[in-house]
Design an enzyme around this catalytic site. Structure first.
Site, PDB file in Angstrom:
ATOM      1  N   TRP A 108       0.830  -1.212   0.000  1.00  0.00           N
ATOM      2  CA  TRP A 108       0.000   0.000   0.000  1.00  0.00           C
ATOM      3  C   TRP A 108       0.858   1.253   0.000  1.00  0.00           C
ATOM      4  O   TRP A 108       0.519   2.245  -0.656  1.00  0.00           O
ATOM      5  CB  TRP A 108      -0.994  -0.021   1.158  1.00  0.00           C
ATOM      6  CG  TRP A 108      -2.032  -1.082   0.943  1.00  0.00           C
ATOM      7  CD1 TRP A 108      -2.202  -2.218   1.670  1.00  0.00           C
ATOM      8  CD2 TRP A 108      -3.006  -1.134  -0.124  1.00  0.00           C
ATOM      9  NE1 TRP A 108      -3.225  -2.966   1.130  1.00  0.00           N
ATOM     10  CE2 TRP A 108      -3.736  -2.322   0.045  1.00  0.00           C
ATOM     11  CE3 TRP A 108      -3.321  -0.296  -1.184  1.00  0.00           C
ATOM     12  CZ2 TRP A 108      -4.771  -2.696  -0.829  1.00  0.00           C
ATOM     13  CZ3 TRP A 108      -4.344  -0.651  -2.044  1.00  0.00           C
ATOM     14  CH2 TRP A 108      -5.053  -1.839  -1.859  1.00  0.00           C
ATOM     15  N   ASP A 179      -1.985   6.530   6.254  1.00  0.00           N
ATOM     16  CA  ASP A 179      -3.028   5.676   5.672  1.00  0.00           C
ATOM     17  C   ASP A 179      -3.369   4.616   6.710  1.00  0.00           C
ATOM     18  O   ASP A 179      -2.668   3.619   6.846  1.00  0.00           O
ATOM     19  CB  ASP A 179      -2.507   5.041   4.379  1.00  0.00           C
ATOM     20  CG  ASP A 179      -3.488   4.005   3.805  1.00  0.00           C
ATOM     21  OD1 ASP A 179      -4.586   3.815   4.384  1.00  0.00           O
ATOM     22  OD2 ASP A 179      -3.139   3.388   2.779  1.00  0.00           O
ATOM     23  N   LYS A 203     -12.249  -2.207   6.048  1.00  0.00           N
ATOM     24  CA  LYS A 203     -11.442  -3.127   6.838  1.00  0.00           C
ATOM     25  C   LYS A 203     -11.947  -3.150   8.285  1.00  0.00           C
ATOM     26  O   LYS A 203     -12.385  -4.167   8.778  1.00  0.00           O
ATOM     27  CB  LYS A 203      -9.967  -2.717   6.816  1.00  0.00           C
ATOM     28  CG  LYS A 203      -9.122  -3.186   5.635  1.00  0.00           C
ATOM     29  CD  LYS A 203      -9.613  -2.786   4.290  1.00  0.00           C
ATOM     30  CE  LYS A 203      -8.788  -3.293   3.149  1.00  0.00           C
ATOM     31  NZ  LYS A 203      -7.855  -2.347   2.571  1.00  0.00           N
TER      32      LYS A 203
HETATM   33  C1  LIG Z   1      -7.372  -1.722   1.428  1.00  0.00           C
HETATM   34  C2  LIG Z   1      -6.345  -0.666   1.582  1.00  0.00           C
HETATM   35  C3  LIG Z   1      -6.264   0.425   0.690  1.00  0.00           C
HETATM   36  C4  LIG Z   1      -7.146   0.552  -0.517  1.00  0.00           C
HETATM   37  O1  LIG Z   1      -8.437   0.826  -0.181  1.00  0.00           O
HETATM   38  P1  LIG Z   1      -9.567   1.069  -1.334  1.00  0.00           P
HETATM   39  O2  LIG Z   1     -10.709   1.522  -0.494  1.00  0.00           O
HETATM   40  O3  LIG Z   1      -9.769  -0.230  -2.013  1.00  0.00           O
HETATM   41  O4  LIG Z   1      -9.064   2.113  -2.244  1.00  0.00           O
HETATM   42  C5  LIG Z   1      -5.302   1.383   0.933  1.00  0.00           C
HETATM   43  N1  LIG Z   1      -4.466   1.297   1.975  1.00  0.00           N
HETATM   44  C6  LIG Z   1      -4.501   0.265   2.857  1.00  0.00           C
HETATM   45  C7  LIG Z   1      -3.546   0.237   3.998  1.00  0.00           C
HETATM   46  C8  LIG Z   1      -5.448  -0.742   2.680  1.00  0.00           C
HETATM   47  O5  LIG Z   1      -5.489  -1.763   3.546  1.00  0.00           O
END
Ligand SMILES: *Cc1c(COP(=O)(O)O)cnc(C)c1O
Length: 367
Positions: A108, A179, A203
């Site tokens: 990511w 993030d 998540k």
């Molecule tokens: C799943 C995830 C993303 C991407 O998320 P989307 O909503 O599919 O764009 C970005 N960063 C992390 C750490 C993730 O686990």
């Protein structure tokens, strides 16, 4: 935590979209056709009507209360996924500077870096790519650019299972950007250490479709020329996330999850449970070499637990037998191989206990 007798529920170890609390799904079901005597489903409401406005207000208030967010920070409810934030962050936070620092700790981080490179010079201040991302580089190893507009990192790498168990201290006015898609609300968060935090909901918070951004108000209003309105934080902030139609149903369900978290005792209690859950798995790795976790001890994620089987020929059998026992989505990401157990807030501890018991039995049979 209890399983509901009338509803068969699997133990869902998916990395995302992921398990939601059964109580939350039941409440959403009960309110599906008629939300609070409105004789409407939340899905059918005008986002500007009084019913949905009351939902949106409570979602934000509960989120602010859970995290402890002061008034100097805006909370935005956006669509477009965390992946849109990979672009929105540089578009809004560069503020006439030419570069930004990024810490590269996994898949990511890499995606965030790739997108930021469209807008600025990205300085990779630290990276754990040398080991295929098995650790979090300590801050004394970071080579920060003194002119960077901000520092971006990924506190929990969902694929590699690497988590920073500490918050970087930049000690100056460079905003820290995180993030937190796969770790937000898993432990207490001191937002004052950050300029901006973003997280996709699917998540650890709610259904897919919603992304939450927490941003200090001083960072608003300096988007690069040509930034589309939908990508400008200030426009969303000035319109209380109603510049366009927000992901209304996802916000509502996420709000139910916030109420559930408050009932559970908030983030302090969640952290205790999450530590207990993660330790059940990590303790097992310390007592057997049948399973192996590639991540350095100090940087092991409480949310995503990757592990491999010493005998990879048994992978298929492991997954099949796990499913027979009601445990699903344990297959690891192809870049790591083996298995990954995602054990977010909504995974009951009995799910992890069941997994660990299964793993012990599987190892004893196949040793
Ligand atoms: C799943 C995830 C993303 C991407 O998320 P989307 O909503 O599919 O764009 C970005 N960063 C992390 C750490 C993730 O686990």
């Amino acid at each position: 935590m209890e399983r509901i007798a009338t509803v068969e529920r699997i133990f869902n170890f998916s990395a995302g979209p992921a398990v939601l609390p059964t109580e939350v799904l039941q409440q959403a079901r009960d309110e599906m056709l008629n939300w609070h005597d409105s004789n409407m489903s939340v899905m059918e409401m005008s986002h500007r009507g009084k019913e949905f406005m009351s939902i949106a207000k409570k979602v934000e208030a509960d989120f602010r209360e859970l995290v402890g967010i002061p008034g100097s920070y805006k909370v935005l409810f956006l669509s477009g996924g965390a992946s849109s934030q990979f672009s929105m962050v540089p578009m809004n936070l560069l503020r006439k500077k030419k570069g930004a620092d990024y810490i590269n700790t996994g898949m990511w981080s890499k995606k965030a870096i790739k997108e930021a490179q469209r807008y600025c010079n990205v300085n990779i201040a630290a990276s754990s790519e040398d080991t295929n991302f098995t650790y979090a580089p300590t801050q004394d190893k970071w080579k920060l650019d003194p002119n960077a507009a901000y520092v971006h990192y990924t506190p929990n790498e969902t694929v590699g299972g690497v988590e920073f168990n500490w918050t970087p201290n930049l000690g100056n006015n460079v905003p820290l950007v995180a993030d937190m898609s796969s770790s937000i609300l898993s432990r207490p968060l001191d937002i004052t250490q950050f300029g901006l935090v973003y997280a996709g909901a699917q998540k650890n918070m709610g259904p897919a479709g919603l992304t939450i951004v927490i941003v200090h108000e001083e960072l608003l209003g300096a988007a690069i020329p040509g930034t589309p309105s939908m990508f400008d934080y200030k426009i969303h902030a000035d319109n209380a996330s109603m510049y366009n139609t927000p992901p209304a149903f996802a916000m509502y369900v996420t709000g139910l999850v916030f109420e559930w978290l408050k009932k559970k005792g908030g983030l302090v209690e969640m952290e205790k449970i999450n530590i207990a859950k993660a330790n059940l798995l990590y303790d097992l790795f310390n007592t057997t070499d049948f399973y192996h976790c590639p991540v350095t001890n100090s940087d092991r994620s409480r949310m995503n637990v990757p592990f491999t089987l010493k005998n990879t020929a048994l992978n298929g059998e492991f997954l099949k037998q796990a499913e027979d026992c009601g445990m699903f989505q344990l297959k690891g990401h192809r870049s790591v191989g083996g298995m990954r157990a995602s054990i977010y807030n909504a995974m009951p501890i009995e799910g992890v206990v069941t997994l660990v018991e299964f793993m012990k039995k599987f190892a004893s049979i196949h040793a």
